[in-house]
Design an enzyme around this catalytic site. Structure first.
Site, mmCIF file in Angstrom:
data_model
loop_
_atom_site.group_PDB
_atom_site.id
_atom_site.type_symbol
_atom_site.label_atom_id
_atom_site.label_comp_id
_atom_site.label_asym_id
_atom_site.label_seq_id
_atom_site.Cartn_x
_atom_site.Cartn_y
_atom_site.Cartn_z
ATOM 1 N N TYR A 60 -15.831 -12.931 4.308
ATOM 2 C CA TYR A 60 -14.481 -12.383 4.524
ATOM 3 C C TYR A 60 -13.530 -13.474 5.005
ATOM 4 O O TYR A 60 -12.391 -13.558 4.576
ATOM 5 C CB TYR A 60 -14.530 -11.201 5.509
ATOM 6 C CG TYR A 60 -14.910 -9.920 4.807
ATOM 7 C CD1 TYR A 60 -13.941 -9.121 4.202
ATOM 8 C CD2 TYR A 60 -16.236 -9.529 4.683
ATOM 9 C CE1 TYR A 60 -14.286 -7.972 3.515
ATOM 10 C CE2 TYR A 60 -16.596 -8.383 3.990
ATOM 11 C CZ TYR A 60 -15.606 -7.605 3.416
ATOM 12 O OH TYR A 60 -15.937 -6.471 2.720
ATOM 13 N N ASN A 96 -5.731 -2.075 -1.732
ATOM 14 C CA ASN A 96 -5.838 -3.493 -1.388
ATOM 15 C C ASN A 96 -5.947 -3.678 0.115
ATOM 16 O O ASN A 96 -5.363 -2.922 0.892
ATOM 17 C CB ASN A 96 -4.633 -4.266 -1.918
ATOM 18 C CG ASN A 96 -4.592 -4.244 -3.431
ATOM 19 O OD1 ASN A 96 -5.605 -3.967 -4.066
ATOM 20 N ND2 ASN A 96 -3.440 -4.507 -4.001
ATOM 21 N N VAL A 97 -6.663 -4.707 0.478
ATOM 22 C CA VAL A 97 -6.872 -4.982 1.903
ATOM 23 C C VAL A 97 -6.091 -6.215 2.327
ATOM 24 O O VAL A 97 -6.251 -6.718 3.439
ATOM 25 C CB VAL A 97 -8.388 -5.157 2.205
ATOM 26 C CG1 VAL A 97 -9.150 -3.872 1.925
ATOM 27 C CG2 VAL A 97 -8.995 -6.306 1.403
ATOM 28 N N HIS A 113 -8.223 1.332 2.104
ATOM 29 C CA HIS A 113 -9.487 0.613 2.279
ATOM 30 C C HIS A 113 -9.444 -0.380 3.433
ATOM 31 O O HIS A 113 -10.284 -1.256 3.532
ATOM 32 C CB HIS A 113 -9.876 -0.104 0.970
ATOM 33 C CG HIS A 113 -10.251 0.849 -0.130
ATOM 34 N ND1 HIS A 113 -10.369 0.469 -1.445
ATOM 35 C CD2 HIS A 113 -10.524 2.182 -0.111
ATOM 36 C CE1 HIS A 113 -10.698 1.521 -2.180
ATOM 37 N NE2 HIS A 113 -10.790 2.569 -1.395
ATOM 38 N N CYS A 143 -16.139 -2.834 24.643
ATOM 39 C CA CYS A 143 -17.488 -2.257 24.757
ATOM 40 C C CYS A 143 -18.606 -3.245 24.420
ATOM 41 O O CYS A 143 -19.775 -2.873 24.417
ATOM 42 C CB CYS A 143 -17.604 -1.015 23.873
ATOM 43 S SG CYS A 143 -17.563 -1.395 22.116
ATOM 44 N N THR A 181 -4.822 -0.735 -11.046
ATOM 45 C CA THR A 181 -6.120 -0.278 -10.549
ATOM 46 C C THR A 181 -6.980 0.151 -11.732
ATOM 47 O O THR A 181 -6.476 0.737 -12.689
ATOM 48 C CB THR A 181 -5.967 0.863 -9.519
ATOM 49 O OG1 THR A 181 -7.266 1.357 -9.184
ATOM 50 C CG2 THR A 181 -5.095 1.997 -10.007
ATOM 51 N N SER A 182 -8.284 -0.163 -11.636
ATOM 52 C CA SER A 182 -9.168 0.145 -12.767
ATOM 53 C C SER A 182 -9.621 1.603 -12.744
ATOM 54 O O SER A 182 -10.242 2.074 -13.688
ATOM 55 C CB SER A 182 -10.385 -0.780 -12.745
ATOM 56 O OG SER A 182 -11.022 -0.666 -11.501
ATOM 57 N N ASN A 206 -0.612 -1.082 -16.217
ATOM 58 C CA ASN A 206 -1.829 -1.887 -16.256
ATOM 59 C C ASN A 206 -1.768 -2.849 -17.440
ATOM 60 O O ASN A 206 -1.164 -2.538 -18.462
ATOM 61 C CB ASN A 206 -3.060 -0.969 -16.388
ATOM 62 C CG ASN A 206 -4.341 -1.624 -15.894
ATOM 63 O OD1 ASN A 206 -4.731 -2.683 -16.368
ATOM 64 N ND2 ASN A 206 -4.989 -0.984 -14.927
#
Ligand code: NAD
Length: 236
Positions: A60, A96-97, A113, A143, A181-182, A206
């Site tokens: 990431y 999308n992130v 997401h 925590c 988007t697929s 698309n």
């Protein structure tokens, strides 16, 4: 042709294709070089994280540094900022992130997401900006449990608040757009059919003529790059 009025209730669902013109590769395209021996499913799951948190965090972090931090919103993102200002009711649901819609200036965004620049703890979902530096596996300052990327991994459920907000917007919209988007990742992939069944007009943007895979054709299919198509959709 699709005519849009200011009073239309608009929902736009976006996917990785809208960020392609900002230089952010799709999942599969990102599996290159160092990472080519892995499948995304081996890195973007909770069990993968628990087994080898460093590997998952490294992946990431590499995506953040290689693509996300360098990316700037493209004309498609900017068109949606104008749409949010123009329409009385506008909801943007993004798979999308990369945070590019918010960077562009959209406010009513459901990050379905999650967001790659955030982390959350395994224990209680306490959230933080991405605070990892180098090798370490950061721990929650509240925590003490491990921090993971604040994204929806494969096989995880969508955050219930996001799901409810998106469901409500889709059920009430007059026009539904699916952009870049697929249409294979559920539940987002099912929204076009829900909207259509409830009487909304639907529009797919698309580059791939074979989309959508849904049973019904959209009202309008606009083939092309989102960055070229969206800015040219006339607002009445
Ligand atoms: P996808 O990669 O499955 O599909 C991308 C779609 O966009 C394809 O149908 C392709 O034909 C189309 N496309 C490519 N370039 C385009 C352009 N310039 N204009 C318009 N369309 C274009 O993406 P998805 O449907 O979003 O699903 C993949 C999952 O991977 C998502 O859940 C998402 O969370 C994640 N992901 C996110 C990012 C990101 O944040 N930018 C990047 C990769 C993957």
């Amino acid at each position: 042709m699709l005519t849009l009025k200011q009073t239309d209730r608009i929902v736009v669902l976006t996917g990785a294709g809208i960020s392609a013109e900002s230089g952010i590769p799709t999942f599969r395209d990102a599996m290159e070089g160092l990472w080519s021996e892995f499948e995304p499913e081996e890195l973007a799951t909770l069990s993968a994280f628990k087994k080898n948190p460093k590997l998952v965090l490294d992946w990431y972090e590499w995506r953040i540094k290689a693509f996300v931090d360098k990316a700037i919103p493209n004309p498609a993102h900017m068109a949606l900022v104008k749409w949010e200002e123009y329409f009385d009711h506008f909801t943007l649901i993004t798979q999308n992130v990369d945070g590019l819609h918010i960077k562009a200036g959209n406010k009513n965004v459901i990050e379905f997401h999650g967001n790659i620049k955030r982390m959350k703890c395994l224990g209680h979902n306490h959230k933080f900006a991405w605070i990892r530096d180098g090798e370490e596996i950061p721990l929650c300052s509240v925590c003490n449990s491990m921090l993971r990327p604040d994204v929806v991994f494969f096989n995880e459920l969508i955050d219930s608040e996001n799901l409810q907000a998106a469901n409500k917007a889709v059920r009430n919209c007059d026009v539904f757009f699916a952009v870049g988007t697929s249409g294979v990742v559920y539940p987002a992939a099912g929204y076009i059919e829900v909207a259509q069944k409830l009487g909304a007009r639907t529009c797919v943007v698309n580059t791939d003529p074979h989309y959508p895979s849904s049973k019904r054709d959209p009202t309008v299919f606009l083939r092309g790059k989102a960055g070229e198509v969206l800015p040219n959709i006339p607002l009445e």
